[in-house]
Design a protein around this motif. Structure first.
Motif, PDB file in Angstrom:
ATOM      1  N   THR A   6       0.848  -1.192   0.000  1.00  0.00           N
ATOM      2  CA  THR A   6       0.000   0.000   0.000  1.00  0.00           C
ATOM      3  C   THR A   6       0.886   1.245   0.000  1.00  0.00           C
ATOM      4  O   THR A   6       1.813   1.341   0.793  1.00  0.00           O
ATOM      5  CB  THR A   6      -0.908   0.027   1.241  1.00  0.00           C
ATOM      6  N   PHE A   7       0.587   2.173  -0.890  1.00  0.00           N
ATOM      7  CA  PHE A   7       1.405   3.381  -0.943  1.00  0.00           C
ATOM      8  C   PHE A   7       0.566   4.562  -1.418  1.00  0.00           C
ATOM      9  O   PHE A   7      -0.514   4.381  -1.992  1.00  0.00           O
ATOM     10  CB  PHE A   7       2.614   3.183  -1.856  1.00  0.00           C
ATOM     11  N   ASN A   8       1.058   5.748  -1.172  1.00  0.00           N
ATOM     12  CA  ASN A   8       0.380   6.976  -1.599  1.00  0.00           C
ATOM     13  C   ASN A   8       0.914   7.410  -2.953  1.00  0.00           C
ATOM     14  O   ASN A   8       2.126   7.362  -3.200  1.00  0.00           O
ATOM     15  CB  ASN A   8       0.583   8.104  -0.584  1.00  0.00           C
ATOM     16  N   MET A   9       0.011   7.852  -3.814  1.00  0.00           N
ATOM     17  CA  MET A   9       0.410   8.305  -5.142  1.00  0.00           C
ATOM     18  C   MET A   9      -0.259   9.641  -5.446  1.00  0.00           C
ATOM     19  O   MET A   9      -1.486   9.709  -5.587  1.00  0.00           O
ATOM     20  CB  MET A   9      -0.001   7.283  -6.210  1.00  0.00           C
ATOM     21  N   GLU A  29      -3.563   0.095  -3.515  1.00  0.00           N
ATOM     22  CA  GLU A  29      -3.039  -1.249  -3.277  1.00  0.00           C
ATOM     23  C   GLU A  29      -3.088  -1.970  -4.617  1.00  0.00           C
ATOM     24  O   GLU A  29      -4.146  -2.414  -5.061  1.00  0.00           O
ATOM     25  CB  GLU A  29      -3.863  -1.994  -2.237  1.00  0.00           C
ATOM     26  N   GLY A  30      -1.942  -2.025  -5.289  1.00  0.00           N
ATOM     27  CA  GLY A  30      -1.945  -2.541  -6.648  1.00  0.00           C
ATOM     28  C   GLY A  30      -2.713  -1.574  -7.540  1.00  0.00           C
ATOM     29  O   GLY A  30      -2.387  -0.383  -7.611  1.00  0.00           O
ATOM     30  N   GLU A  31      -3.751  -2.068  -8.195  1.00  0.00           N
ATOM     31  CA  GLU A  31      -4.610  -1.215  -9.016  1.00  0.00           C
ATOM     32  C   GLU A  31      -5.885  -0.817  -8.281  1.00  0.00           C
ATOM     33  O   GLU A  31      -6.764  -0.170  -8.853  1.00  0.00           O
ATOM     34  CB  GLU A  31      -4.977  -1.922 -10.326  1.00  0.00           C
ATOM     35  N   THR A 114     -15.569   9.195 -25.140  1.00  0.00           N
ATOM     36  CA  THR A 114     -15.348   7.751 -25.093  1.00  0.00           C
ATOM     37  C   THR A 114     -13.875   7.419 -25.350  1.00  0.00           C
ATOM     38  O   THR A 114     -13.310   6.523 -24.710  1.00  0.00           O
ATOM     39  CB  THR A 114     -16.231   7.051 -26.147  1.00  0.00           C
ATOM     40  N   ALA A 115     -13.252   8.131 -26.273  1.00  0.00           N
ATOM     41  CA  ALA A 115     -11.842   7.906 -26.574  1.00  0.00           C
ATOM     42  C   ALA A 115     -10.968   8.257 -25.382  1.00  0.00           C
ATOM     43  O   ALA A 115     -10.037   7.505 -25.038  1.00  0.00           O
ATOM     44  CB  ALA A 115     -11.432   8.735 -27.792  1.00  0.00           C
ATOM     45  N   ILE A 116     -11.251   9.385 -24.733  1.00  0.00           N
ATOM     46  CA  ILE A 116     -10.456   9.809 -23.585  1.00  0.00           C
ATOM     47  C   ILE A 116     -10.550   8.785 -22.462  1.00  0.00           C
ATOM     48  O   ILE A 116      -9.576   8.526 -21.747  1.00  0.00           O
ATOM     49  CB  ILE A 116     -10.894  11.201 -23.104  1.00  0.00           C
ATOM     50  N   GLN A 117     -11.726   8.167 -22.309  1.00  0.00           N
ATOM     51  CA  GLN A 117     -11.849   7.130 -21.281  1.00  0.00           C
ATOM     52  C   GLN A 117     -10.914   5.962 -21.568  1.00  0.00           C
ATOM     53  O   GLN A 117     -10.249   5.438 -20.671  1.00  0.00           O
ATOM     54  CB  GLN A 117     -13.274   6.616 -21.188  1.00  0.00           C
ATOM     55  N   ALA A 118     -10.834   5.563 -22.852  1.00  0.00           N
ATOM     56  CA  ALA A 118      -9.909   4.489 -23.229  1.00  0.00           C
ATOM     57  C   ALA A 118      -8.475   4.895 -22.909  1.00  0.00           C
ATOM     58  O   ALA A 118      -7.668   4.077 -22.450  1.00  0.00           O
ATOM     59  CB  ALA A 118     -10.060   4.170 -24.710  1.00  0.00           C
ATOM     60  N   HIS A 119      -8.149   6.162 -23.128  1.00  0.00           N
ATOM     61  CA  HIS A 119      -6.809   6.673 -22.824  1.00  0.00           C
ATOM     62  C   HIS A 119      -6.530   6.586 -21.328  1.00  0.00           C
ATOM     63  O   HIS A 119      -5.440   6.156 -20.910  1.00  0.00           O
ATOM     64  CB  HIS A 119      -6.699   8.117 -23.305  1.00  0.00           C
ATOM     65  N   ILE A 120      -7.499   6.954 -20.509  1.00  0.00           N
ATOM     66  CA  ILE A 120      -7.309   6.973 -19.059  1.00  0.00           C
ATOM     67  C   ILE A 120      -7.102   5.566 -18.507  1.00  0.00           C
ATOM     68  O   ILE A 120      -6.304   5.365 -17.584  1.00  0.00           O
ATOM     69  CB  ILE A 120      -8.510   7.664 -18.372  1.00  0.00           C
ATOM     70  N   ILE A 121      -7.817   4.580 -19.037  1.00  0.00           N
ATOM     71  CA  ILE A 121      -7.691   3.218 -18.507  1.00  0.00           C
ATOM     72  C   ILE A 121      -6.520   2.463 -19.137  1.00  0.00           C
ATOM     73  O   ILE A 121      -6.306   1.282 -18.855  1.00  0.00           O
ATOM     74  CB  ILE A 121      -8.994   2.410 -18.696  1.00  0.00           C
ATOM     75  N   GLY A 122      -5.760   3.136 -20.011  1.00  0.00           N
ATOM     76  CA  GLY A 122      -4.554   2.537 -20.559  1.00  0.00           C
ATOM     77  C   GLY A 122      -4.746   1.711 -21.811  1.00  0.00           C
ATOM     78  O   GLY A 122      -3.868   0.934 -22.194  1.00  0.00           O
ATOM     79  N   GLY A 197     -13.245  -4.565 -16.753  1.00  0.00           N
ATOM     80  CA  GLY A 197     -12.548  -4.637 -15.473  1.00  0.00           C
ATOM     81  C   GLY A 197     -12.193  -3.280 -14.905  1.00  0.00           C
ATOM     82  O   GLY A 197     -12.089  -3.125 -13.681  1.00  0.00           O
ATOM     83  N   ARG A 198     -12.024  -2.275 -15.773  1.00  0.00           N
ATOM     84  CA  ARG A 198     -11.600  -0.953 -15.306  1.00  0.00           C
ATOM     85  C   ARG A 198     -12.714   0.094 -15.342  1.00  0.00           C
ATOM     86  O   ARG A 198     -12.471   1.267 -15.044  1.00  0.00           O
ATOM     87  CB  ARG A 198     -10.408  -0.480 -16.144  1.00  0.00           C
TER      88      ARG A 198
END
Length: 267
Positions: A6-9, A29-31, A114-122, A197-198
Motif C-alpha cells: 500500500t502506498f500513496n500516489m 493497493e496494486g490497481e 469515449t476515446a479519452i476514457q480508453a486513454h485513461i484506462i490505458g 474490469g476498469r
C-alpha cells in the motif's frame, strides 16, 4: 493490510484528461484505490466580464468559446436567450438547422469522451481507433461549416449558413460510414474484459445521489434517471422529432459510457 503493498500516489495538480486543475492524493493497493483525498479548482477566464464589454452580436462569438467540445451548445443557448428576451421568432428551417448542427456536434463530442476514457484506462489502441472514427465527424463539421471545432453556425435570429441538398447528401454518406464503426466500438466497450474490469462497477453514482446532487445529461442517464432537456423542456425543432432518451442503470463509469455510445445512434 501490508504496508509493503500500500502506498500513496499524488496525481495532479494538473490532470492529463481534465480541463480544470485538480489534485488527487491516492492510497492504492496494486490497481485498487483504497482512499482518495481530492482538492479541486477551476479556471476563471472572466467570460462574464468580457461579455459586458461587447454587444449582443459579438457575444455569440464569445460564448462559443466557453468550451471547444460543446461550443455550439453555448452559442445555441445564448442566441435563444436573446431571442426570448427580444420576443423574436426564428424561421422553422433555422430551428431544424440548429438541431442538425447540435447533433453533429454531439456525436463528435461523445466519441471524444469515449476515446479519452480508453486513454485513461490505458487502452491506447482503442483510444486511437475511436479518435479515428471521430475524425469522420470532424470532416463533416469542417466540410459543412468550415470549422472543425467552433462551428460558428448560430446567430441571433437564426443560423449563418444553409445546408443545401448536395451537402445533406454528403452528411448522410458520412453517417453511413460512421454507424458501423461506432457499432464496432460499442461492442468492444460492452464485451472487452479490460474495459469491463476498469469501468464496470467503478465510479458509482447511485440514483438517489444523482437526484440529490442534481446531475444532468449522460451522467444522470447513466444512473437510470430519464432526464433530457430536449424532451423535458423542448426547444428549436426537438418538439417535432421522435427520439429516445437513453438510460442505463449501472450507475458506474461503464454505464455512462454506454449511454453516450447509444445516444450516438439516436443523434
Amino acid at each position: 493490510m501490508s504496508k509493503l503493498t500500500t502506498f500513496n500516489m499524488p496525481l495532479g495538480p494538473v490532470h492529463v484528461a481534465l480541463e480544470e486543475p485538480v489534485y488527487f492524493n491516492l492510497t492504492v493497493e496494486g490497481e485498487t484505490i483504497r482512499k482518495v483525498e481530492l482538492t479541486s479548482g477551476h479556471v476563471h477566464r472572466g467570460m462574464e466580464a468580457l461579455a459586458t464589454q461587447r454587444n449582443l452580436i459579438k457575444n455569440v462569438t464569445l460564448t462559443e468559446r466557453v468550451c471547444s467540445l460543446c461550443s455550439n451548445s453555448h452559442s445555441f443557448t445564448y442566441s435563444m436567450a436573446v431571442e426570448n428576451v427580444l420576443g423574436m421568432e426564428i424561421p422553422v428551417r433555422a430551428r431544424y438547422l440548429r438541431v442538425l448542427a447540435e447533433e453533429i456536434k454531439r456525436v463528435a463530442s461523445h466519441l471524444f469522451n469515449t476515446a479519452i476514457q480508453a486513454h485513461i484506462i490505458g487502452f491506447k489502441s482503442l483510444f486511437m481507433h475511436v479518435m479515428e472514427v471521430r475524425e469522420m465527424m470532424q470532416d463533416v463539421k469542417e466540410t459543412v461549416y468550415g470549422n472543425r471545432m467552433n462551428l460558428a453556425s448560430n446567430c441571433i435570429g437564426g443560423v449563418k449558413c444553409d445546408v443545401p441538398p448536395d451537402m445533406l447528401k454528403y452528411i448522410l454518406g458520412m453517417i453511413d460510414k460512421v454507424e458501423p464503426a461506432v457499432d464496432e466500438i460499442r461492442e468492444i466497450y460492452a464485451t472487452n474484459s479490460m474495459v469491463l474490469g476498469r469501468t464496470k462497477g467503478l465510479g458509482l453514482l447511485p440514483k438517489e445521489d444523482a437526484l440529490r446532487l442534481g446531475v444532468v445529461g449522460p451522467v444522470a442517464r447513466g444512473s437510470g434517471i430519464a432526464i433530457d432537456v430536449r424532451k423535458d423542456s423542448p426547444y428549436a425543432a426537438y418538439p417535432d422529432l421522435e427520439f429516445k432518451s437513453i438510460t442505463h442503470d449501472g450507475c458506474c463509469i461503464h454505464s455512462r459510457t454506454m449511454v453516450r455510445l447509444d445516444e450516438i445512434f439516436e443523434s
